[in-house]
Scaffold this motif. Structure first.
Motif, PDB file in Angstrom:
ATOM      1  N   ARG A   1       0.893  -1.216  -0.068  1.00 28.99           N
ATOM      2  CA  ARG A   1       0.031   0.005   0.000  1.00 28.99           C
ATOM      3  C   ARG A   1       0.789   1.276  -0.063  1.00 28.99           C
ATOM      4  N   ILE A   2       2.042   1.337   0.822  1.00 32.77           N
ATOM      5  CA  ILE A   2       2.522   2.380   0.757  1.00 32.77           C
ATOM      6  C   ILE A   2       3.476   2.705  -0.252  1.00 32.77           C
ATOM      7  N   ALA A   3       3.874   1.385  -0.865  1.00 36.87           N
ATOM      8  CA  ALA A   3       4.712   1.677  -2.082  1.00 36.87           C
ATOM      9  C   ALA A   3       3.876   2.208  -3.383  1.00 36.87           C
ATOM     10  N   LEU A   4       2.673   1.636  -3.397  1.00 36.86           N
ATOM     11  CA  LEU A   4       1.827   2.270  -4.756  1.00 36.86           C
ATOM     12  C   LEU A   4       1.494   3.607  -4.480  1.00 36.86           C
ATOM     13  N   GLU A   5       1.117   4.278  -3.165  1.00 36.22           N
ATOM     14  CA  GLU A   5       0.956   5.182  -2.871  1.00 36.22           C
ATOM     15  C   GLU A   5       2.108   6.401  -3.277  1.00 36.22           C
ATOM     16  N   ALA A   6       3.370   5.963  -2.982  1.00 32.40           N
ATOM     17  CA  ALA A   6       4.569   6.713  -3.267  1.00 32.40           C
ATOM     18  C   ALA A   6       4.949   6.633  -4.595  1.00 32.40           C
ATOM     19  N   ILE A   7       4.594   5.463  -5.485  1.00 27.83           N
ATOM     20  CA  ILE A   7       4.625   5.636  -6.814  1.00 27.83           C
ATOM     21  C   ILE A   7       3.854   6.343  -7.537  1.00 27.83           C
ATOM     22  N   GLN A   8       2.815   6.630  -7.134  1.00 31.79           N
ATOM     23  CA  GLN A   8       1.658   7.607  -7.793  1.00 31.79           C
ATOM     24  C   GLN A   8       2.334   9.049  -7.687  1.00 31.79           C
ATOM     25  N   LEU A   9       2.655   9.296  -6.314  1.00 33.70           N
ATOM     26  CA  LEU A   9       3.253  10.572  -6.302  1.00 33.70           C
ATOM     27  C   LEU A   9       4.340  10.989  -7.192  1.00 33.70           C
ATOM     28  N   LEU A  10       5.500   9.931  -7.226  1.00 35.01           N
ATOM     29  CA  LEU A  10       6.546  10.097  -8.279  1.00 35.01           C
ATOM     30  C   LEU A  10       6.185  10.216  -9.698  1.00 35.01           C
ATOM     31  N   MET A  11       5.143   9.342 -10.045  1.00 33.92           N
ATOM     32  CA  MET A  11       4.536   9.510 -11.483  1.00 33.92           C
ATOM     33  C   MET A  11       3.803  10.757 -11.692  1.00 33.92           C
ATOM     34  N   ASP A  12       3.602  11.654 -11.020  1.00 33.15           N
ATOM     35  CA  ASP A  12       2.967  13.026 -10.853  1.00 33.15           C
ATOM     36  C   ASP A  12       1.237  12.552 -11.053  1.00 33.15           C
ATOM     37  N   HIS A  13       0.929  11.817 -10.282  1.00 34.63           N
ATOM     38  CA  HIS A  13      -0.573  11.504 -10.374  1.00 34.63           C
ATOM     39  C   HIS A  13      -1.427  12.584 -10.116  1.00 34.63           C
ATOM     40  N   GLU A  14      -2.606  13.075 -10.893  1.00 32.92           N
ATOM     41  CA  GLU A  14      -3.369  14.240 -10.635  1.00 32.92           C
ATOM     42  C   GLU A  14      -3.744  14.230  -9.255  1.00 32.92           C
ATOM     43  N   LEU A  15      -4.114  15.303  -8.671  1.00 31.43           N
ATOM     44  CA  LEU A  15      -4.644  15.596  -7.598  1.00 31.43           C
ATOM     45  C   LEU A  15      -6.042  14.990  -7.415  1.00 31.43           C
ATOM     46  N   PRO A  16      -6.538  14.684  -6.310  1.00 27.40           N
ATOM     47  CA  PRO A  16      -7.881  14.014  -6.374  1.00 27.40           C
ATOM     48  C   PRO A  16      -9.083  14.897  -6.945  1.00 27.40           C
ATOM     49  N   GLU A  17      -9.759  14.379  -7.613  1.00 28.68           N
ATOM     50  CA  GLU A  17     -10.974  14.944  -8.560  1.00 28.68           C
ATOM     51  C   GLU A  17     -11.752  15.987  -7.650  1.00 28.68           C
ATOM     52  N   PRO A  18     -12.065  15.742  -6.527  1.00 30.25           N
ATOM     53  CA  PRO A  18     -12.505  16.942  -5.633  1.00 30.25           C
ATOM     54  C   PRO A  18     -11.874  18.407  -5.532  1.00 30.25           C
ATOM     55  N   GLN A  19     -10.678  18.132  -5.307  1.00 31.79           N
ATOM     56  CA  GLN A  19      -9.626  19.183  -5.502  1.00 31.79           C
ATOM     57  C   GLN A  19      -9.493  19.926  -6.824  1.00 31.79           C
ATOM     58  N   ARG A  20      -9.501  19.038  -7.810  1.00 32.39           N
ATOM     59  CA  ARG A  20      -9.382  19.713  -9.150  1.00 32.39           C
ATOM     60  C   ARG A  20     -10.680  20.427  -9.423  1.00 32.39           C
ATOM     61  N   GLN A  21     -11.830  19.945  -9.044  1.00 38.93           N
ATOM     62  CA  GLN A  21     -13.196  20.527  -9.279  1.00 38.93           C
ATOM     63  C   GLN A  21     -13.271  21.916  -8.334  1.00 38.93           C
ATOM     64  N   ARG A  22     -12.527  21.970  -7.124  1.00 44.81           N
ATOM     65  CA  ARG A  22     -12.564  23.083  -6.509  1.00 44.81           C
ATOM     66  C   ARG A  22     -11.740  24.141  -6.947  1.00 44.81           C
ATOM     67  N   ILE A  23     -10.746  23.837  -7.655  1.00 52.63           N
ATOM     68  CA  ILE A  23      -9.739  24.764  -8.351  1.00 52.63           C
ATOM     69  C   ILE A  23     -10.369  25.572  -9.504  1.00 52.63           C
ATOM     70  N   ALA A  24     -11.189  24.626 -10.293  1.00 55.26           N
ATOM     71  CA  ALA A  24     -12.064  25.055 -11.146  1.00 55.26           C
ATOM     72  C   ALA A  24     -13.091  26.161 -10.883  1.00 55.26           C
ATOM     73  N   GLU A  25     -13.933  25.638  -9.757  1.00 50.14           N
ATOM     74  CA  GLU A  25     -14.778  26.680  -9.215  1.00 50.14           C
ATOM     75  C   GLU A  25     -14.267  27.949  -8.552  1.00 50.14           C
ATOM     76  N   LEU A  26     -13.227  27.936  -8.195  1.00 50.91           N
ATOM     77  CA  LEU A  26     -12.559  29.071  -7.677  1.00 50.91           C
ATOM     78  C   LEU A  26     -12.344  30.021  -8.830  1.00 50.91           C
ATOM     79  N   VAL A  27     -11.588  29.556  -9.839  1.00 50.06           N
ATOM     80  CA  VAL A  27     -11.102  30.329 -11.054  1.00 50.06           C
ATOM     81  C   VAL A  27     -12.230  30.931 -11.993  1.00 50.06           C
TER      82      VAL A  27
END
Length: 294
Positions: free
Chosen positions: A201-227
């Motif tokens: 579990r720890i390795a998979l989360e770290a790999i996602q971060l190192l592979m520049d995984h997108e921020l969670p969708e709720p955060q992306r939607q919040r950014i779009a709403e703010l803009v």
């Protein structure tokens, strides 16, 4: 709290969590070493090995967090935040190695049974370990809520695994005290399997971060709403995000009226940037302004 004060507070919390983690691991190694030498229990040995791995992983975490807090330089313009993901990956390797060692030791004890001595000592020490680990987890969870650090999150998962390990060890010692010696190595195997699962579990989360995984969708939607709530903004597209240590890297194209004066377009862009940084103080934002024909 301004950006500089927020960064200073984040650094303080991260250092607090890493120092507490290393100190806790060293204290538990000493206590469990004494308990294992007195009992000879595989379950206690499992817990001792896990705490030894914790100490190594926590030390790596401490160094990585200190590195990640270093400001950007000429060779690392986005900062050093990914050091935390690398630390999490190193922790996963430590944990997986301890799981393999425990499996081998438990299999040997199943094939060559040996009685456990001084069970009461083992129970006392493991009970002490549970109390200390609960205290550390309380500190880590406070820091995670305030900072969202992937390295501290991995370390907290690590110690949550320890809590389960220590609880299982108590159960194994209790069953052994009732006369079933086979419980000790079987619980050792079960603990090893759970530790390995946690490492994955720890390795998979770290790999996602190192592979520049997108921020969670709720955060992306919040950014779009703010803009889109900024007066003068006609829309946005090509939103790209990633996490780097404590920083959220955010890039997008801002759609504006093509007839706007440059100063006004710049003002709207800065307003969009300020809105995002209010919600995400550690964000690093790049905005490309696109003119839209009227």
């Amino acid at each position: 709290m301004d950006a500089a004060a927020n960064a200073a507070e984040t650094g303080r919390l991260l250092r607090l969590a890493t120092y507490a983690s290393v100190a806790t691991a060293c204290l538990l190694i000493l206590a469990k070493l004494i308990a294992w030498l007195m009992t000879g229990s595989v379950s206690v040995l499992a817990s001792l090995v896990d705490s030894t791995m914790d100490a190594g992983a926590s030390l790596v975490n401490l160094l990585a967090v200190r590195w990640s807090l270093a400001p950007p330089d000429a060779e690392h313009r986005f900062g050093h935040g990914k050091a935390q993901a690398l630390a999490a990956l190193a922790q996963a390797a430590f944990i997986a190695g301890s799981a393999g060692f425990l499996a081998l030791e438990a299999m040997d004890r199943l094939l060559h049974p040996r009685p456990i001595a001084e069970i009461g000592v083992g129970v006392t020490v493991i009970g002490f370990a549970i109390v200390v680990t609960l205290g550390l987890l309380a500190v880590q969870r406070h820091v995670i809520r305030r900072t969202g650090s992937p390295a501290i999150r991995a370390d907290a998962l690590h110690y949550a695994t320890d809590l389960a390990t220590n609880t299982a060890t108590l159960v194994a010692l209790g069953i052994t005290a009732l006369g079933w010696d086979g419980a000790d190595p079987l619980f050792g195997l079960a603990i090893g399997a759970y530790i390995f699962y946690s490492a994955v579990r720890i390795a998979l989360e770290a790999i996602q971060l190192l592979m520049d995984h997108e921020l969670p969708e709720p955060q992306r939607q919040r950014i779009a709403e703010l803009v889109r709530a900024i007066p003068g903004v006609l829309g946005m597209h090509d939103l790209r995000t990633r996490q780097s240590g404590q920083s959220q890297i955010i890039q997008f194209h801002l759609e504006l009226d093509g007839q706007l004066p440059l100063n006004e377009a710049h003002r709207i862009g800065k307003a969009a940037e300020a809105a995002i940084q209010t919600a995400y103080p550690d964000s690093d934002i790049i905005i490309h302004q696109d003119p839209i024909a009227g």
